[in-house]
Design a protein around this motif. Structure first.
Motif, PDB file in Angstrom:
ATOM      1  N   THR A 341     -22.335  23.039 -24.888  1.00 17.40           N
ATOM      2  CA  THR A 341     -21.119  23.020 -24.065  1.00 17.40           C
ATOM      3  C   THR A 341     -21.404  23.368 -22.606  1.00 17.40           C
ATOM      4  N   ALA A 342     -22.509  24.083 -22.344  1.00 20.49           N
ATOM      5  CA  ALA A 342     -22.863  24.402 -20.961  1.00 20.49           C
ATOM      6  C   ALA A 342     -23.471  23.200 -20.248  1.00 20.49           C
ATOM      7  N   ARG A 343     -24.176  22.342 -21.005  1.00 17.72           N
ATOM      8  CA  ARG A 343     -24.811  21.148 -20.421  1.00 17.72           C
ATOM      9  C   ARG A 343     -24.453  19.924 -21.263  1.00 17.72           C
ATOM     10  N   PRO A 344     -23.184  19.530 -21.267  1.00 15.67           N
ATOM     11  CA  PRO A 344     -22.760  18.422 -22.147  1.00 15.67           C
ATOM     12  C   PRO A 344     -23.387  17.085 -21.787  1.00 15.67           C
ATOM     13  N   GLY A 345     -23.650  16.840 -20.493  1.00 14.13           N
ATOM     14  CA  GLY A 345     -24.215  15.558 -20.084  1.00 14.13           C
ATOM     15  C   GLY A 345     -25.570  15.265 -20.690  1.00 14.13           C
ATOM     16  N   PRO A 346     -26.579  16.143 -20.475  1.00 17.14           N
ATOM     17  CA  PRO A 346     -27.901  15.893 -21.065  1.00 17.14           C
ATOM     18  C   PRO A 346     -27.886  15.801 -22.584  1.00 17.14           C
ATOM     19  N   TYR A 347     -27.086  16.649 -23.233  1.00 21.83           N
ATOM     20  CA  TYR A 347     -27.039  16.594 -24.695  1.00 21.83           C
ATOM     21  C   TYR A 347     -26.404  15.287 -25.176  1.00 21.83           C
ATOM     22  N   THR A 348     -25.392  14.821 -24.466  1.00 25.16           N
ATOM     23  CA  THR A 348     -24.771  13.547 -24.844  1.00 25.16           C
ATOM     24  C   THR A 348     -25.769  12.402 -24.721  1.00 25.16           C
ATOM     25  N   LEU A 349     -26.504  12.386 -23.611  1.00 26.91           N
ATOM     26  CA  LEU A 349     -27.497  11.327 -23.415  1.00 26.91           C
ATOM     27  C   LEU A 349     -28.594  11.396 -24.475  1.00 26.91           C
ATOM     28  N   ALA A 350     -29.042  12.606 -24.822  1.00 25.13           N
ATOM     29  CA  ALA A 350     -30.090  12.747 -25.834  1.00 25.13           C
ATOM     30  C   ALA A 350     -29.610  12.255 -27.192  1.00 25.13           C
ATOM     31  N   PRO A 637     -19.418  18.317 -29.978  1.00 27.76           N
ATOM     32  CA  PRO A 637     -19.215  19.458 -29.070  1.00 27.76           C
ATOM     33  C   PRO A 637     -19.410  19.091 -27.600  1.00 27.76           C
ATOM     34  N   ALA A 638     -20.430  18.261 -27.306  1.00 32.33           N
ATOM     35  CA  ALA A 638     -20.680  17.890 -25.912  1.00 32.33           C
ATOM     36  C   ALA A 638     -19.517  17.095 -25.336  1.00 32.33           C
ATOM     37  N   VAL A 639     -19.021  16.123 -26.062  1.00 35.83           N
ATOM     38  CA  VAL A 639     -17.916  15.300 -25.567  1.00 35.83           C
ATOM     39  C   VAL A 639     -16.641  16.120 -25.438  1.00 35.83           C
ATOM     40  N   MET A 640     -16.374  16.985 -26.415  1.00 36.64           N
ATOM     41  CA  MET A 640     -15.162  17.809 -26.340  1.00 36.64           C
ATOM     42  C   MET A 640     -15.233  18.777 -25.163  1.00 36.64           C
ATOM     43  N   ALA A 641     -16.423  19.326 -24.908  1.00 33.19           N
ATOM     44  CA  ALA A 641     -16.561  20.220 -23.756  1.00 33.19           C
ATOM     45  C   ALA A 641     -16.319  19.471 -22.457  1.00 33.19           C
ATOM     46  N   ARG A 642     -16.779  18.235 -22.372  1.00 35.20           N
ATOM     47  CA  ARG A 642     -16.584  17.436 -21.166  1.00 35.20           C
ATOM     48  C   ARG A 642     -15.113  17.075 -20.978  1.00 35.20           C
ATOM     49  N   LEU A 643     -14.412  16.749 -22.076  1.00 39.01           N
ATOM     50  CA  LEU A 643     -13.005  16.342 -21.974  1.00 39.01           C
ATOM     51  C   LEU A 643     -12.079  17.515 -21.725  1.00 39.01           C
ATOM     52  N   GLY A 644     -12.442  18.706 -22.202  1.00 35.49           N
ATOM     53  CA  GLY A 644     -11.645  19.902 -21.941  1.00 35.49           C
ATOM     54  C   GLY A 644     -10.255  19.830 -22.548  1.00 35.49           C
ATOM     55  N   ALA A 645      -9.252  20.169 -21.751  1.00 31.02           N
ATOM     56  CA  ALA A 645      -7.878  20.222 -22.255  1.00 31.02           C
ATOM     57  C   ALA A 645      -7.348  18.857 -22.661  1.00 31.02           C
ATOM     58  N   ALA A 646      -7.960  17.790 -22.162  1.00 33.72           N
ATOM     59  CA  ALA A 646      -7.492  16.446 -22.513  1.00 33.72           C
ATOM     60  C   ALA A 646      -7.652  16.155 -24.001  1.00 33.72           C
ATOM     61  N   ASN A 647      -8.548  16.890 -24.684  1.00 37.39           N
ATOM     62  CA  ASN A 647      -8.704  16.703 -26.133  1.00 37.39           C
ATOM     63  C   ASN A 647      -7.391  16.858 -26.879  1.00 37.39           C
ATOM     64  N   TRP A 648      -6.528  17.732 -26.374  1.00 37.88           N
ATOM     65  CA  TRP A 648      -5.343  18.126 -27.145  1.00 37.88           C
ATOM     66  C   TRP A 648      -4.075  17.437 -26.670  1.00 37.88           C
ATOM     67  N   TRP A 649      -4.235  16.434 -25.770  1.00 35.38           N
ATOM     68  CA  TRP A 649      -3.040  15.735 -25.306  1.00 35.38           C
ATOM     69  C   TRP A 649      -2.492  14.840 -26.408  1.00 35.38           C
ATOM     70  N   PHE A 650      -1.158  14.890 -26.553  1.00 33.01           N
ATOM     71  CA  PHE A 650      -0.476  14.039 -27.532  1.00 33.01           C
ATOM     72  C   PHE A 650       0.930  13.804 -27.009  1.00 33.01           C
ATOM     73  N   PRO A 651       1.414  12.561 -27.088  1.00 35.15           N
ATOM     74  CA  PRO A 651       2.753  12.285 -26.546  1.00 35.15           C
ATOM     75  C   PRO A 651       3.811  13.189 -27.169  1.00 35.15           C
ATOM     76  N   ARG A 652       4.618  13.798 -26.302  1.00 35.44           N
ATOM     77  CA  ARG A 652       5.763  14.610 -26.728  1.00 35.44           C
ATOM     78  C   ARG A 652       5.310  15.762 -27.624  1.00 35.44           C
ATOM     79  N   ARG A 653       4.103  16.314 -27.320  1.00 40.57           N
ATOM     80  CA  ARG A 653       3.613  17.453 -28.099  1.00 40.57           C
ATOM     81  C   ARG A 653       4.509  18.665 -27.862  1.00 40.57           C
TER      82      ARG A 653
END
Length: 666
Positions: A341-350, A637-653
């Protein structure tokens, strides 16, 4: 869910009696009725089917099996070899439903050591039944001094079911993993016994279902493969949560109630998701695949039911005596999650690089039914294919049957086809039907043979007659592959769409299910790449369908178990990155242990005789390990860390409620 599991724990004796009654009733019933598996694929509009129907209308529609015999110590058309061949022909003529046998020596190879006799029956192979096929196989195997095999639809029905003894080795290896993880023999026996009972019931149920619907022989192997894998896993997740409750000081009944409310619900969702993914195979519209899907779904549902009913009953007498180790902090998993989660970019690429390397061979994927030289060693079909190839050339086991009516230029058609194949003289059949037998100069699985089939169909309609069709085994296999390929877009869309909707409903999120679908597609590409690399082309047309459905279903298990814990932590403090660390630390050990157990069961199927079962076992092994280790513990974990709060967006939540939990695995 809690009420059901608690009742099964309190009424353990009743539950055990019910399961034993089910097993004791289904197994004898299946043994008494026997199996009625059918591997025939019905394609009413296919060109090969039209050719078969036209031949049948002339009275030539009965099964025509080619019996190939080779003399090891001299020519087969004279001397002792001829006497043995005459005796074999006489025994073949005495078989039930046989109409005629070519006079010996029949077609003889150039070296005079191999002969081919055509045995004609009074009905198509599908109508003759397994008894006639077995009688043919027994006669061919008892060739008295000759090496013999048989080629044809009836001979193909004699392929023995793969030896599943290796599955026991897989279960033993899984038991070792359980022993290391739990440190208790009781905790080893409970999941294994639960899975074994559920699979036993499933195999008996599939055998009985074969009498009322189309079930291919491979259905039992697929049911055993999936049932054993998910059966141990489902029981493990419930047992893990139960042990946590006991470790925290709860009484057995209370600990089991918590396990039912969390892991039990996840097991239900996981089982339903697997079955829904398998149901996507129904969109292909072929009874052959429908039978495989239903057999696999029955096995998975019984595995989930056993984990929620039989496991609590088995747990009752040993609950208080079970050893529970002190809780070990998941320091390693937490450290990995913090690093990712501290380095999501390199882990995603790997992670993507690993997936891409494994997926590279998928570019060579070619759908088709492998020829009989890849059948199990010792089978009469493989023996025939090898003898035909040695004595008559690579295409001798792949004749194309060109049939039509009223053509005035059949001779011209023959001359045109002779440029790329060996073509026999036209045969005049009753009703004004003509027949040309085209023998390719390449092996049945060679792409050149497929090209010859396509060009033959075009020339047959132009030079032969407008109603000309091309049949034969190779043509039927090609039509089967084409029928599945044409339906693949609908199948993929159905499986992916249903999975996305289910995850969106469970987690009230848009991005989580969409990213999960993309990751599953990447894993599917890597799995197909490994299968192509390990086994070569062609690949059975229905294998990618099964692997894709199974992969999407099984990967949802780990997705639910992981995301549920991440969501639980996020609801507590609202920090996505910290929630990812908490979720991976809580589930990483359990997910990887469960994946290793499932992989050990799957890989045991990679050593059976049947090629398609080996492919399925190897493919699912790679899929499970890649999904659990690379995707769920690194890429998610890497993608979720990069997306942050956007992970939990849902219409009319609505506002998050702490009690709204989807389940947990710890």
């Amino acid at each position: 869910m809690t009420a059901l599991v608690s009742w099964c724990f309190r009424r353990a004796g009743v539950v055990l009696v019910l399961w034993l009654a089910a097993l004791g009733g289904l197994l004898p019933a299946a043994l008494h009725t026997g199996a009625a598996f059918r591997d025939t694929v019905v394609l009413p509009a296919a060109d090969s089917t039209l050719a078969a129907n036209l031949l049948r209308s002339t009275g030539s529609g009965g099964a025509g099996e080619r019996v190939v015999a080779s003399s090891p110590d001299g020519p087969i058309d004279r001397g002792p070899g001829r006497l043995r061949l005459d005796a074999l022909a006489a025994r073949l003529a005495a078989l039930p439903r046989v109409v005629s046998v070519d006079p010996a020596p029949g077609q003889v190879s150039a070296d005079r050591r191999t002969a081919v006799l055509t045995v004609r029956f009074d009905a198509p192979a599908a109508d003759l039944g397994q008894g006639t096929a077995d009688a043919l196989a027994a006669t061919v195997r008892n060739a008295d001094g000759l090496t013999a095999g048989a080629s044809g639809e009836l001979a193909a029905m004699t392929a023995a079911a793969p030896d599943l003894g290796n599955a026991g080795i897989g279960l033993l290896a899984a038991a070792v993993v359980l022993l290391v993880a739990f440190g208790s023999v009781t905790c080893v026996l409970l999941p294994v016994l639960t899975a074994a009972v559920s699979v036993g019931c499933a195999l008996a149920a599939v055998t009985l279902l074969s009498h009322v619907m189309t079930m291919p022989k491979i259905s039992t192997e697929i049911a055993a493969l999936l049932g054993l894998g998910v059966g141990v896993d489902y029981a493990l997740f419930v047992l893990t949560r139960y042990r946590q409750g006991r470790r925290d000081g709860a009484e057995p009944a209370a600990a089991l109630a918590v396990a039912a409310a969390t892991s039990g619900r996840s097991v239900v969702f996981a089982g339903v998701t697997v079955c829904v993914s398998l149901a996507g195979m129904l969109t292909v519209g072929l009874p052959f695949l429908t039978g495989i899907a239903i057999a696999a779904a029955v096995s998975v549902l019984l595995a989930a039911l056993a984990a929620l009913t039989l496991l609590p009953a088995l747990l009752r007498p040993v609950a208080r005596r079970m050893k529970v180790r002190p809780h070990a902090r998941a320091v390693g998993w937490a450290r990995l999650a913090r690093s990712v989660t501290a380095r999501p970019g390199p882990y995603t690429l790997a992670a993507l690089l690993v997936v891409a390397v494994l997926a590279l061979p998928v570019a060579g994927l070619r759908l088709g039914v492998p020829d009989a030289t890849l059948d199990p060693p010792g089978s009469i079909t493989r023996t025939a294919a090898e003898l035909l190839q040695e004595g008559f050339g690579p295409g001798a086991d792949a004749p194309l049957l060109v049939v039509g009516t009223g053509g005035d230029s059949v001779g011209e058609l023959r001359e045109a086809l002779r440029a790329g194949a060996d073509v026999g003289p036209p045969a005049a059949l009753p009703g004004g039907v003509w027949l040309l037998t085209v023998v390719p100069r390449t092996a049945p699985g060679d792409p050149a043979t497929g090209e010859l089939l396509a060009s033959t169909r075009v020339l047959a309609r132009i030079l032969g007659s407008p109603d000309a069709s091309v049949g034969g085994v190779v043509a039927a296999r090609a039509d089967f592959a084409e029928a599945i390929t044409a339906r693949l877009p609908l199948f993929f869309a159905a499986v992916v769409g249903i999975s996305v909707l289910l995850l969106a409903w469970v987690f009230r999120s848009v991005l989580i299910p969409l990213t999960a679908a993309v990751m599953n597609l990447l894993t599917a590409a890597a799995t197909a790449g490994v299968v192509v690399f390990a086994f070569g082309a062609p690949t059975e047309p229905y294998l990618p369908v099964f692997l894709f459905a199974g992969l999407f279903g099984l990967s949802m298990d780990y997705e639910v178990f992981l995301i549920a814990r991440i969501q639980e932590a996020w609801r507590r403090h609202g920090d996505t990155r910290a929630a990812v660390v908490d979720g991976v630390a809580a589930t990483g050990r359990t997910i990887t242990a469960a994946a290793l157990i499932m992989a050990l069961v799957f890989v045991s199927f990679a050593f059976v005789d049947a090629r398609v079962v080996r492919e399925a076992g190897a493919g699912l092994t790679v899929a499970v390990l890649l999904d659990a280790v690379v995707v769920r513990c690194v890429l998610v974990p890497a993608v979720m860390a990069r997306l942050g709060a956007a992970n939990w967006w849902f219409p009319r939540r609505n506002a998050v409620v702490a009690a709204e939990l989807a389940g947990s695995t710890r």
